[in-house]
Design a protein around this motif. Structure first.
Motif, PDB file in Angstrom:
ATOM      1  N   LYS A  52       0.643  -1.323   0.010  1.00  0.00           N
ATOM      2  CA  LYS A  52      -0.070  -0.106   0.050  1.00  0.00           C
ATOM      3  C   LYS A  52       1.008   1.259   0.210  1.00  0.00           C
ATOM      4  N   VAL A  53       2.033   1.048   0.546  1.00  0.00           N
ATOM      5  CA  VAL A  53       2.684   2.444   0.490  1.00  0.00           C
ATOM      6  C   VAL A  53       3.936   2.443  -0.337  1.00  0.00           C
ATOM      7  N   LYS A  54       4.023   3.713  -0.947  1.00  0.00           N
ATOM      8  CA  LYS A  54       5.159   3.885  -2.032  1.00  0.00           C
ATOM      9  C   LYS A  54       6.014   4.631  -1.723  1.00  0.00           C
ATOM     10  N   LEU A  55       7.395   4.470  -1.506  1.00  0.00           N
ATOM     11  CA  LEU A  55       8.566   5.249  -1.046  1.00  0.00           C
ATOM     12  C   LEU A  55       9.280   5.755  -2.057  1.00  0.00           C
ATOM     13  N   ASP A  56       9.174   6.869  -2.680  1.00  0.00           N
ATOM     14  CA  ASP A  56      10.047   7.308  -3.792  1.00  0.00           C
ATOM     15  C   ASP A  56      11.019   8.125  -3.376  1.00  0.00           C
ATOM     16  N   ILE A  57      12.282   7.488  -3.548  1.00  0.00           N
ATOM     17  CA  ILE A  57      13.615   8.083  -3.173  1.00  0.00           C
ATOM     18  C   ILE A  57      14.696   7.688  -4.035  1.00  0.00           C
ATOM     19  N   PRO A  58      15.576   8.643  -4.531  1.00  0.00           N
ATOM     20  CA  PRO A  58      16.746   7.996  -5.389  1.00  0.00           C
ATOM     21  C   PRO A  58      17.489   6.911  -4.978  1.00  0.00           C
ATOM     22  N   PRO A  68      15.643  14.324  -2.062  1.00  0.00           N
ATOM     23  CA  PRO A  68      14.242  14.459  -2.068  1.00  0.00           C
ATOM     24  C   PRO A  68      13.483  13.074  -1.961  1.00  0.00           C
ATOM     25  N   MET A  69      12.447  13.072  -1.384  1.00  0.00           N
ATOM     26  CA  MET A  69      11.452  11.906  -0.814  1.00  0.00           C
ATOM     27  C   MET A  69      10.148  11.893  -1.152  1.00  0.00           C
ATOM     28  N   THR A  70       9.477  10.997  -1.552  1.00  0.00           N
ATOM     29  CA  THR A  70       7.969  11.235  -1.565  1.00  0.00           C
ATOM     30  C   THR A  70       7.311   9.862  -1.241  1.00  0.00           C
ATOM     31  N   VAL A  71       6.390   9.950  -0.313  1.00  0.00           N
ATOM     32  CA  VAL A  71       5.572   8.909   0.322  1.00  0.00           C
ATOM     33  C   VAL A  71       4.073   8.963  -0.309  1.00  0.00           C
ATOM     34  N   SER A  72       3.755   7.742  -0.872  1.00  0.00           N
ATOM     35  CA  SER A  72       2.251   8.004  -1.139  1.00  0.00           C
ATOM     36  C   SER A  72       1.739   6.630  -0.576  1.00  0.00           C
ATOM     37  N   VAL A  73       0.357   6.868  -0.411  1.00  0.00           N
ATOM     38  CA  VAL A  73      -0.436   5.712   0.135  1.00  0.00           C
ATOM     39  C   VAL A  73      -1.492   5.201  -0.613  1.00  0.00           C
ATOM     40  N   THR A  74      -1.694   3.971  -1.050  1.00  0.00           N
ATOM     41  CA  THR A  74      -3.038   3.689  -1.841  1.00  0.00           C
ATOM     42  C   THR A  74      -4.017   3.466  -0.829  1.00  0.00           C
ATOM     43  N   SER A  75      -4.989   4.267  -0.847  1.00  0.00           N
ATOM     44  CA  SER A  75      -6.068   4.272   0.189  1.00  0.00           C
ATOM     45  C   SER A  75      -6.993   5.564  -0.288  1.00  0.00           C
ATOM     46  N   PRO A  76      -8.352   5.014   0.033  1.00  0.00           N
ATOM     47  CA  PRO A  76      -9.332   6.192  -0.073  1.00  0.00           C
ATOM     48  C   PRO A  76      -9.159   7.188   0.916  1.00  0.00           C
ATOM     49  N   MET A  77      -9.522   8.484   0.576  1.00  0.00           N
ATOM     50  CA  MET A  77      -9.527   9.591   1.664  1.00  0.00           C
ATOM     51  C   MET A  77     -10.671   9.763   1.923  1.00  0.00           C
ATOM     52  N   ARG A 109      -5.637  13.194  -1.174  1.00  0.00           N
ATOM     53  CA  ARG A 109      -4.578  12.505  -1.596  1.00  0.00           C
ATOM     54  C   ARG A 109      -3.729  12.009  -0.378  1.00  0.00           C
ATOM     55  N   ALA A 110      -3.450  10.880  -0.305  1.00  0.00           N
ATOM     56  CA  ALA A 110      -2.275  10.806   0.966  1.00  0.00           C
ATOM     57  C   ALA A 110      -0.980  10.452   0.439  1.00  0.00           C
ATOM     58  N   GLN A 111      -0.368  11.790   0.216  1.00  0.00           N
ATOM     59  CA  GLN A 111       1.001  11.855  -0.391  1.00  0.00           C
ATOM     60  C   GLN A 111       1.606  12.978   0.245  1.00  0.00           C
ATOM     61  N   VAL A 112       2.844  12.687   0.728  1.00  0.00           N
ATOM     62  CA  VAL A 112       3.677  13.708   1.385  1.00  0.00           C
ATOM     63  C   VAL A 112       4.859  13.795   0.721  1.00  0.00           C
ATOM     64  N   SER A 113       5.647  14.860   0.539  1.00  0.00           N
ATOM     65  CA  SER A 113       6.964  15.082   0.190  1.00  0.00           C
ATOM     66  C   SER A 113       7.969  15.825   1.089  1.00  0.00           C
ATOM     67  N   ALA A 114       9.165  15.573   1.117  1.00  0.00           N
ATOM     68  CA  ALA A 114      10.120  16.315   2.191  1.00  0.00           C
ATOM     69  C   ALA A 114      11.581  16.070   1.526  1.00  0.00           C
ATOM     70  N   ARG A 115      12.393  16.942   1.956  1.00  0.00           N
ATOM     71  CA  ARG A 115      13.750  16.789   1.876  1.00  0.00           C
ATOM     72  C   ARG A 115      14.447  16.323   3.100  1.00  0.00           C
ATOM     73  N   ILE A 116      15.205  15.198   2.842  1.00  0.00           N
ATOM     74  CA  ILE A 116      15.615  14.421   4.303  1.00  0.00           C
ATOM     75  C   ILE A 116      17.187  14.633   4.080  1.00  0.00           C
ATOM     76  N   ARG A 117      18.015  14.235   5.119  1.00  0.00           N
ATOM     77  CA  ARG A 117      19.238  14.047   5.278  1.00  0.00           C
ATOM     78  C   ARG A 117      19.595  12.461   5.555  1.00  0.00           C
ATOM     79  N   LEU A 118      20.567  12.023   5.161  1.00  0.00           N
ATOM     80  CA  LEU A 118      21.167  10.742   5.292  1.00  0.00           C
ATOM     81  C   LEU A 118      22.625  10.525   5.575  1.00  0.00           C
ATOM     82  N   ALA A 119      22.932  10.146   6.694  1.00  0.00           N
ATOM     83  CA  ALA A 119      24.258   9.970   7.291  1.00  0.00           C
ATOM     84  C   ALA A 119      25.036   9.047   6.539  1.00  0.00           C
TER      85      ALA A 119
END
Lengths: 154, 106
Positions: A52-58, A68-77, A109-119
């Protein structure tokens, strides 16, 4: 090249090949204790299902400082059935949490994007909590060439 | 110079789903970095972001040091009426910023 050289080379190759396979087939749930604890903190004793969850990250980033990171969830809202929250975790940063995002049925729409840090090169996991109390997740591996967070300040 | 950049469509059709993009200018100092002399650089991050529409909370986020500098967050919402979005960022060292954006729904 003598025969014994060949044999040694072959033995060496088969050994390293074997080792590589061992690393790859490591079970998916072999997550470090810190990450596991952070996830338990959010989901409690509930089962986290995969899907159900889709994690878009390079898969490969040059600079861990802004990924950059985008998370979308297949679900009705709708008022009856919606995504309550999305939680993002990482494996190797100094802290396992990245962000918690709280949605309402009116998100549309269950979708959120943000920019994150990875160590470091590591796994990133997104977990969605649905209004029916179930948890769904997706995990992605990211290779980081230049790490973030711990570099020296000037 | 405004420290927040907000992207909300000025107009939308009733019932449509719009994307809201927000960017807040902030260092997001992790608290894990050291100076050359070995001192820890104190943490200075935004810990909370909230979006309200006509007074009702529609989106909220808890942020951690793993959020990149100048937090850029985008999300969606269904618009049913004209009104005003209010955005609020709260963080360490008493950081608090707000921004607003209006939308006309027809």
């Amino acid at each position: 090249m003598t025969n014994s050289d060949h044999a040694t080379r072959r033995t060496f190759l088969s050994l390293t090949g074997g080792a590589a396979v061992l690393v790859i087939v490591r079970p998916a749930d072999a997550t470090p204790a810190m990450l596991q604890a952070a996830i338990r903190n959010v989901v409690g004793e509930a089962n986290v299902l995969i899907g159900k969850v889709k994690l878009d990250i390079p898969p490969l980033v040059e600079n861990g400082n802004t990924v950059p990171m985008t998370v979308s969830v297949t679900s009705p809202m709708t008022a009856d059935e919606y995504v309550k929250s999305i939680h993002i975790f990482n494996e190797k940063n100094p802290q396992p949490n990245i962000g918690n995002f709280y949605l309402t049925p009116r998100a549309g729409r269950a979708q959120v994007s943000a920019r994150i840090r990875l160590a470091d090169s590591q796994k990133v996991t997104a977990i969605a909590r649905l209004s029916d109390g179930t948890f769904w997740s997706a995990t992605a591996d990211v290779v980081v060439t230049l790490a973030a967070c711990t570099e020296e300040a000037i | 110079m405004p420290s927040a950049l907000i992207n909300v469509p000025a107009k939308a059709r009733r019932g449509s789903v719009i994307e809201i993009k927000t960017l807040m200018s902030h260092i997001m100092e992790t608290g894990y970095r050291h100076t050359a002399s070995g001192d820890v650089v104190p943490r200075d991050i935004i810990t909370s972001f909230t979006c309200r529409f006509n007074g009702t909370e529609i989106f909220r986020a808890d942020l951690y040091p793993a959020i990149a500098a100048n937090p850029f967050i985008t999300f969606f919402t269904t618009v049913t009426e004209s009104g005003k979005f209010e955005f609020e960022w709260i963080g360490d060292k008493g950081f608090s910023e707000t921004a607003q954006a209006s939308i006309t729904v027809e």
